[in-house]
Design a protein around this motif. Structure first.
Motif, mmCIF file in Angstrom:
data_model
loop_
_atom_site.group_PDB
_atom_site.id
_atom_site.type_symbol
_atom_site.label_atom_id
_atom_site.label_comp_id
_atom_site.label_asym_id
_atom_site.label_seq_id
_atom_site.Cartn_x
_atom_site.Cartn_y
_atom_site.Cartn_z
ATOM 1 N N LYS A 121 56.991 36.428 33.947
ATOM 2 C CA LYS A 121 56.030 35.319 34.034
ATOM 3 C C LYS A 121 54.657 35.831 34.446
ATOM 4 C CE LYS A 121 59.555 31.989 35.022
ATOM 5 N NZ LYS A 121 60.088 30.978 35.914
ATOM 6 N N LYS A 122 53.649 34.980 34.228
ATOM 7 C CA LYS A 122 52.283 35.423 34.494
ATOM 8 C C LYS A 122 51.981 35.422 35.990
ATOM 9 C CE LYS A 122 47.610 34.137 33.124
ATOM 10 N NZ LYS A 122 46.824 33.856 31.935
ATOM 11 N N LEU A 123 51.666 36.606 36.508
ATOM 12 C CA LEU A 123 51.347 36.750 37.938
ATOM 13 C C LEU A 123 49.833 36.685 38.146
ATOM 14 C CD1 LEU A 123 52.499 37.470 40.804
ATOM 15 C CD2 LEU A 123 52.097 39.862 40.212
ATOM 16 N N ILE A 159 39.366 29.083 47.336
ATOM 17 C CA ILE A 159 39.734 28.214 46.202
ATOM 18 C C ILE A 159 38.587 28.201 45.195
ATOM 19 C CG2 ILE A 159 41.241 26.637 47.524
ATOM 20 C CD1 ILE A 159 38.976 24.581 47.384
ATOM 21 N N GLN A 160 38.904 27.746 43.987
ATOM 22 C CA GLN A 160 37.856 27.501 42.984
ATOM 23 C C GLN A 160 38.034 26.069 42.502
ATOM 24 O OE1 GLN A 160 36.990 31.402 40.479
ATOM 25 N NE2 GLN A 160 39.091 30.757 40.179
ATOM 26 N N THR A 161 36.930 25.362 42.359
ATOM 27 C CA THR A 161 37.030 23.972 41.891
ATOM 28 C C THR A 161 36.915 23.885 40.370
ATOM 29 O OG1 THR A 161 34.665 23.760 42.275
ATOM 30 C CG2 THR A 161 36.124 22.991 44.041
ATOM 31 N N ASP A 167 32.740 26.882 42.653
ATOM 32 C CA ASP A 167 33.183 26.380 41.342
ATOM 33 C C ASP A 167 34.033 27.455 40.660
ATOM 34 O OD1 ASP A 167 30.915 27.977 41.057
ATOM 35 O OD2 ASP A 167 29.815 26.582 39.781
ATOM 36 N N SER A 168 33.452 28.648 40.481
ATOM 37 C CA SER A 168 34.168 29.770 39.862
ATOM 38 C C SER A 168 33.500 31.047 40.376
ATOM 39 C CB SER A 168 34.028 29.675 38.340
ATOM 40 O OG SER A 168 34.003 30.951 37.746
ATOM 41 N N THR A 169 34.282 32.024 40.736
ATOM 42 C CA THR A 169 33.679 33.267 41.250
ATOM 43 C C THR A 169 32.879 33.978 40.148
ATOM 44 O OG1 THR A 169 35.805 34.347 40.888
ATOM 45 C CG2 THR A 169 35.306 33.655 43.157
ATOM 46 N N ASN A 170 33.292 33.826 38.884
ATOM 47 C CA ASN A 170 32.493 34.421 37.791
ATOM 48 C C ASN A 170 31.130 33.729 37.698
ATOM 49 O OD1 ASN A 170 34.791 35.952 37.100
ATOM 50 N ND2 ASN A 170 34.366 35.770 34.922
ATOM 51 N N GLY A 173 37.941 26.839 38.163
ATOM 52 C CA GLY A 173 38.411 28.169 37.766
ATOM 53 C C GLY A 173 38.482 28.264 36.245
ATOM 54 N N MET A 174 37.961 29.344 35.709
ATOM 55 C CA MET A 174 37.873 29.474 34.253
ATOM 56 C C MET A 174 38.865 30.508 33.733
ATOM 57 S SD MET A 174 33.753 29.397 33.728
ATOM 58 C CE MET A 174 33.651 31.128 34.005
ATOM 59 N N GLY A 175 39.550 30.161 32.652
ATOM 60 C CA GLY A 175 40.463 31.098 32.007
ATOM 61 C C GLY A 175 39.857 31.594 30.710
ATOM 62 N N THR A 176 40.615 32.361 29.960
ATOM 63 C CA THR A 176 40.129 32.840 28.663
ATOM 64 C C THR A 176 40.168 31.695 27.646
ATOM 65 O OG1 THR A 176 42.358 33.567 28.162
ATOM 66 C CG2 THR A 176 40.870 35.241 29.014
ATOM 67 N N LYS A 177 39.450 31.870 26.567
ATOM 68 C CA LYS A 177 39.415 30.914 25.442
ATOM 69 C C LYS A 177 39.076 29.488 25.894
ATOM 70 C CE LYS A 177 42.721 33.685 22.815
ATOM 71 N NZ LYS A 177 41.832 34.646 22.253
#
Ligand code: BTN
Length: 230
Positions: free
Chosen positions: A102-104, A32-34, A10-13, A36-40
């Protein structure tokens, strides 16, 4: 350190949170992550071809005032990795890593506290290598878009791990910060304004100048204003 390699998660975190009770440092990579979580609370596109990496670290005596060191170190590890493969990387405060404007890579840090100490951190890094970032409408870039011969994902994974395990300094973080002296658009809560970036302090706050007045930012988003060509 234990290093787990997964095909999908789901997410490595989130994966590492399941090991908190063991109080053992662990790293994990997933193809892969199903979820994946970003900030905010945002999601993070995590298709095959990217590197999705998280590390759980326990600390003995790290005061909360030092939290920025964790963030700065993660950003430096990504910059070193990009540069190892011939890509010039820069840090957009506080810790997005960008290349060619751009965001890498994105970094999500989740700390656990014990009084005024940081008990542990989960540092999650998503680095675009061969994945298709076109669904992100031009805001992100993959290594494959910048190199005629892109590296294999496994090579980038190994390099990131190696670079993460090597210590870094605040000076090295600053050497990747290229926006000082430039005009920014700042978003602080509901407020949007223009300001000039002045310096990043060792505690991670960004000093900007707004209408001739200095202001210290700790929780804000910045966007670099396009430079006017003369
Ligand atoms: C961001 O730019 O918003 C931060 C993105 C962080 C993504 C990484 S990928 C590995 C780790 N696992 C997650 O679910 N998120 C982080």
């Amino acid at each position: 350190m234990r290093i787990d390699r997964l095909e999908s998660v789901d997410s490595t975190n989130l994966y590492l949170k399941r090991f908190l009770e063991k109080r053992e440092d662990i790293a994990v990579f997933s193809d892969i992550q199903t979820n994946g979580m970003g900030t905010k609370g945002r999601s993070f596109l995590s298709d095959l071809g990217g590197v999705y990496f998280s590390v759980l670290t326990f600390y003995h005596e790290l005061p909360t005032s030092e939290a920025f060191r964790i963030m700065a170190h993660a950003a430096v590890a990504v910059c070193r990795t990009a540069e190892h493969f011939g890509i010039e990387a820069e840090i957009k405060w506080p810790n997005d890593v960008r290349a060619a404007g751009k965001k890498l890579a994105g970094i999500l840090i989740e700390n656990g506290f014990r009084g005024d100490l940081i008990d542990h951190s989960i540092v999650g890094i998503g680095l675009n290598v061969r994945n298709d970032v076109s669904p992100l409408n031009g805001i992100a870039v993959s290594m494959k878009n910048l190199l005629s011969v892109p590296p294999r994902v496994v090579e980038v994974r190994n390099s990131l791990l190696e670079n993460y395990l090597r210590p870094s300094t605040f000076e090295e973080y600053l050497s990747h910060v290229h926006f000082l002296g430039k005009q920014l658009q700042v978003t602080e809560g509901e407020e949007h304004y223009f300001a000039v970036a002045r310096q990043v302090l060792p505690d991670g706050r960004l000093e900007v100048e707004r209408d001739g007045m200095s202001r210290l930012l700790s929780d804000a988003e910045i966007a670099l204003c396009p430079e006017v060509k003369r």
